[in-house]
Design an enzyme around this catalytic site. Structure first.
Site, PDB file in Angstrom:
ATOM      1  N   PHE A 400       0.752  -1.395   0.022  1.00  0.00           N
ATOM      2  CA  PHE A 400       0.113  -0.059  -0.068  1.00  0.00           C
ATOM      3  C   PHE A 400       0.699   1.200   0.145  1.00  0.00           C
ATOM      4  O   PHE A 400       1.909   1.278   0.450  1.00  0.00           O
ATOM      5  CB  PHE A 400      -0.686   0.180   1.367  1.00  0.00           C
ATOM      6  CG  PHE A 400      -2.251  -0.683   1.094  1.00  0.00           C
ATOM      7  CD1 PHE A 400      -2.873  -0.779  -0.136  1.00  0.00           C
ATOM      8  CD2 PHE A 400      -2.858  -0.892   2.298  1.00  0.00           C
ATOM      9  CE1 PHE A 400      -4.229  -1.116  -0.109  1.00  0.00           C
ATOM     10  CE2 PHE A 400      -4.196  -1.569   2.466  1.00  0.00           C
ATOM     11  CZ  PHE A 400      -4.767  -1.770   1.160  1.00  0.00           C
ATOM     12  N   GLU A 401       0.407   2.429  -0.701  1.00  0.00           N
ATOM     13  CA  GLU A 401       0.926   3.506  -0.665  1.00  0.00           C
ATOM     14  C   GLU A 401       2.243   3.609  -1.007  1.00  0.00           C
ATOM     15  O   GLU A 401       3.118   4.346  -0.512  1.00  0.00           O
ATOM     16  CB  GLU A 401       0.861   4.149   1.004  1.00  0.00           C
ATOM     17  CG  GLU A 401      -0.491   3.951   1.826  1.00  0.00           C
ATOM     18  CD  GLU A 401      -1.659   4.890   1.257  1.00  0.00           C
ATOM     19  OE1 GLU A 401      -1.664   5.675   0.026  1.00  0.00           O
ATOM     20  OE2 GLU A 401      -2.871   4.708   1.797  1.00  0.00           O
ATOM     21  N   GLY A 402       2.522   3.005  -2.156  1.00  0.00           N
ATOM     22  CA  GLY A 402       4.036   2.957  -2.457  1.00  0.00           C
ATOM     23  C   GLY A 402       4.790   1.707  -1.898  1.00  0.00           C
ATOM     24  O   GLY A 402       4.694   1.704  -0.468  1.00  0.00           O
TER      25      GLY A 402
END
Length: 588
Positions: A400-402
Site C-alpha cells: 500500500f501507499e507505495g
C-alpha cells in the site's frame, strides 16, 4: 504546537537531536483527544464483533457503518468547519486512525474515505468543489475513493495511461482508462481520479459514480482485507464536467504524492493500533494455553516474544505521534481555502518522515502479527482465530501507499533534493565529518538517563553521513542506480529516527516523573538497532571503497564508531514481558 516545534526541519533528525520537549508524544494528548479516541474505539469494537458478517456482504454493511461514523462526527475530523467538518489537528486524526485499526479490514474502508479519498478535495479543491462535496463526505452520505493505480502503473504512478481530453463544446473532460485495486470502489460515490490531459499532462479529477461512462468491475478476491471492497474503476468516454478538474492541469503529481505522504503516515499510525490489539490477544492466549503442565506464558521463549512485540509497538507509537506533531506544525494556521501550491509546500516538508513511518510501521506490525500467530501455534493458523486474520491483513501494508522498497528509495532521494536546495545543511555536515571522525572519543559513563543510548544515536548519525558521503563521492550523478546502497542507507536513517523517537519520548517521560517502561524499551531497541546499523555499514563499505588499504581504514573507523558496552537486554525483556502479562495488554 510550540514555537520550538515549528523550527524543526524535515530530515533534521539526521544532523542533530531536538530537545524532548520539542517532540509530541502520546502522553501529551488532551482530554478532548482522549475522548475522541474513546468514541472511535467504542465504534471499532462494535465493528470488530461483526467482521465475519461484514466480510460476507461488504456493500450492504459498509455504507450504514460509515454513516454511523459520520453521525458521530468522526468522518469530518480533518474537514474544515466551514465545510461541515470538525477542522481538528493531525494528532487527533492519529488517535482516531489508531483506534479504527481495531475494526480490522473495515479500518481500510474508513481510511480510504477520510484520508486519500477526501483530503485531496480538502487541500486542493476550489471553494465551490469543497462546498459541493465535503459536507456530504463528512456525514457519510457520500463515500470517497482514490483512483491512482492502473494495470501497468503501480509504483510508477506517472506512467498512467488513463487519458483526458476536452470535449468539442468545452464543457466536459472525456476520460478513458481503467483504474485497478480501488478501495471502496464497490460502493463509493466520488472518486479522485488521475489522468493525462491529451495523453501528456498528469492531472486530477473529481469523478462521480453517476457520471456517464463510469462503471465498476467485480470485487477482487484478495489474500486478506476481506471486510473491505476492492474493485476496478472503468472509464469509457466518461463525461466529467470541466469544473471537476482538481488543481491545475499538469500538476496532478503534486496532489497524488502529497496525499500519499499523509496516507503513509496514517498507515503507520494504524499499524500501532493493530499491533496493540494483536499483542493483547497473544498475551491473553499465552496465559490460558497450557502446555507441559503450565501456561505457556511462564515459558521464557514466549515472554521474549511478547517483549519484542511490545518494544516494536512502543517504538512505532513514539514515531507516529512525533510525526503527527511535525505534520501539524507544518499545517498549523493554514487557511481552509489556501492555494494548493501552499499546501503542497507544507506537506512536502516531512515527506521523508512519512516514508519512514510507513516502512517502519508496516514492518513492525508484520513482525507482531507473525509472532502472534507463532504464540498461538497451530491454532494461529486456523481461520476462526482472530490472529490469523490480522496476519493475512498485515501483508498488504508493505505494498500500500507505495511499496516499502519505493519508500526506502524516496528517503535518500528526498534528502539529496533538500540538500541541493539548501533546505538542510547536509553538505556542511559532510564537510565537517572527517575532522569529527579523527577526534572520536569513547563513551564516558554518565549519571544522565539514557546517556549511552543518546551516544549511540549520535554515532549512528555519523555512520549515516560517512556512508552517504562516500556514496556521493564515488558515484556522483550515477548514485540513483546504486539501489543496494540507497536501500541500506535508508535503513540506517529509519533506525536513527526510530531510536531517537523512542529515547526522546522516554526522556520526556522521565522529566515528567512518569517513566513507566519507556526507558527499558528504548534501551532494548537502541542496542538491537545499533547492531543492525553496524551490520549494514559493514556490508556497504566494500561497495563504496574498493582500495584495500583505504577500506581497512574505513572499517577500522566503523568499528570505533559502533563500539559500545552491551546492556543486559534479556533482563530488560523479562521485565517488559512481566508487565505485559500482568496487564494482559500493551503497556509502556
Amino acid at each position: 504546537m510550540s514555537e520550538a516545534t515549528k523550527m524543526l526541519k524535515g530530515g533534521s533528525f539526521l544532523l542533530s537531536m531536538p530537545d524532548p520537549e520539542q517532540v509530541f508524544t502520546p502522553e501529551d494528548l488532551s482530554e478532548e483527544q482522549r475522548m475522541i479516541a474513546g468514541t472511535a474505539r467504542e465504534f471499532s469494537e462494535k465493528v470488530r464483533a461483526r467482521l465475519h458478517e461484514i466480510e460476507q456482504d461488504k456493500p450492504f454493511h459498509s455504507r450504514p457503518l460509515l454513516q454511523e461514523l459520520g453521525e458521530l462526527g468522526l468522518l469530518g475530523l480533518e474537514i474544515p468547519e466551514k465545510y461541515g467538518g470538525m477542522g481538528l489537528d493531525k494528532v487527533t486524526a492519529t488517535v482516531a486512525v489508531e483506534e479504527y485499526s481495531r475494526a480490522g479490514a473495515f479500518a481500510i474502508t474508513i481510511g480510504a474515505h477520510t484520508g486519500i479519498g477526501t483530503l485531496p478535495i480538502v487541500y486542493f479543491g476550489t471553494p465551490e468543489q469543497k462546498a459541493k462535496y465535503l459536507p456530504k463526505l463528512a456525514t457519510g452520505e457520500w463515500v470517497a475513493a482514490y483512483a491512482l493505480t492502473e494495470p501497468n502503473a503501480g509504483s510508477d504512478a506517472l506512467g498512467a495511461r488513463t487519458t483526458a481530453r476536452l470535449s468539442e463544446d468545452g464543457k466536459y473532460w472525456i476520460l478513458n482508462g481503467t483504474k485497478q485495486w480501488i478501495t471502496n470502489a464497490g460502493f463509493a460515490d466520488v472518486f479522485v481520479v488521475y489522468a493525462k490531459v491529451d495523453g501528456e499532462k498528469f492531472s486530477a479529477f473529481i469523478v462521480e459514480r453517476s457520471f456517464p461512462g463510469v462503471s465498476i468491475g467485480p470485487e477482487e478476491k484478495k489474500m486478506g482485507l476481506h471486510a473491505s471492497s476492492t474493485c476496478s474503476l472503468i472509464l469509457e468516454d466518461a463525461k466529467v464536467p470541466v469544473e471537476n478538474l482538481l488543481g491545475e492541469i499538469g500538476k496532478g503529481h503534486h496532489i497524488a504524492f502529497n496525499i500519499l505522504n499523509i496516507g503513509r503516515w496514517k498507515l503507520g499510525a494504524g499499524a500501532v493500533g493493530s499491533a496493540k490489539l494483536v499483542l493483547s490477544i497473544a498475551a491473553e492466549y499465552a496465559k490460558t494455553r497450557n502446555q507441559f503442565g503450565k501456561p505457556i506464558a511462564e515459558l521464557r521463549a514466549i515472554q521474549q516474544k511478547l517483549a519484542d512485540m511490545a518494544v516494536r509497538t512502543y517504538v512505532t507509537e513514539s514515531m507516529g505521534y512525533r510525526t503527527a506533531g511535525l505534520l501539524e506544525s507544518a499545517l498549523e494556521g493554514l487557511d481552509p481555502d489556501a492555494p494548493g501550491s501552499e499546501v503542497a509546500k507544507r506537506l512536502e516538508e516531512y515527506a521523508m518522515e512519512c516514508s519512514i513511518m510507513k516502512v517502519f510501521g508496516s514492518e513492525a506490525f508484520d513482525f507482531v502479527a507473525d509472532e502472534g500467530v507463532q504464540i498461538h501455534g497451530g491454532y494461529g493458523f486456523m481461520d476462526e482465530y482472530e490472529v490469523s486474520t490480522a496476519y493475512r491483513d498485515s501483508r498488504i501494508n508493505r505494498i500500500f501507499e507505495g511499496t516499502n522498497e519505493i519508500n526506502r528509495l524516496l528517503i535518500p532521494g528526498t534528502l539529496v533534493r533538500r540538500a541541493m536546495k539548501g533546505q538542510l545543511p547536509i553538505m556542511q555536515a559532510l564537510a565537517g565529518l572527517q575532522g569529527e571522525l579523527m577526534e572520536l572519543t569513547p563513551f564516558e559513563e554518565s549519571d544522565e538517563p539514557l546517556a549511552q543510548e543518546v551516544f549511540m544515536i549520535d554515532r549512528a548519525k555519523k555512520v549515516f553521513l560517512m556512508l552517504a558521503g562516500l556514496g556521493v563521492q564515488k558515484f556522483q550523478m550515477a548514485l540513483e542506480k546504486e539501489q543496494e546502497l540507497l536501500l541500506g542507507v535508508a535503513d540506517i536513517a529509519i533506525e536513527i529516527y526510530a531510536m531517537e523517537s523512542a529515547v526522546l519520548r522516554a526522556l520526556k517521560a522521565i522529566r515528567a516523573g512518569r517513566p513507566g517502561l519507556k526507558p527499558e524499551m528504548a534501551r532494548v531497541y537502541c542496542q538491537e538497532a545499533f547492531e543492525r546499523i553496524a551490520t549494514i555499514a559493514r556490508t556497504l563499505l566494500p561497495a563504496v571503497e574498493e582500495d584495500g588499504d583505504t577500506l581497512r581504514t574505513q572499517l577500522s573507523m566503523l568499528k570505533r564508531l559502533t563500539r559500545y558496552t552491551p546492556t543486559n537486554t534479556i533482563a530488560l525483556k523479562r521485565q517488559i514481558a512481566a508487565r505485559v502479562l500482568e496487564k494482559g495488554d500493551y503497556v509502556c
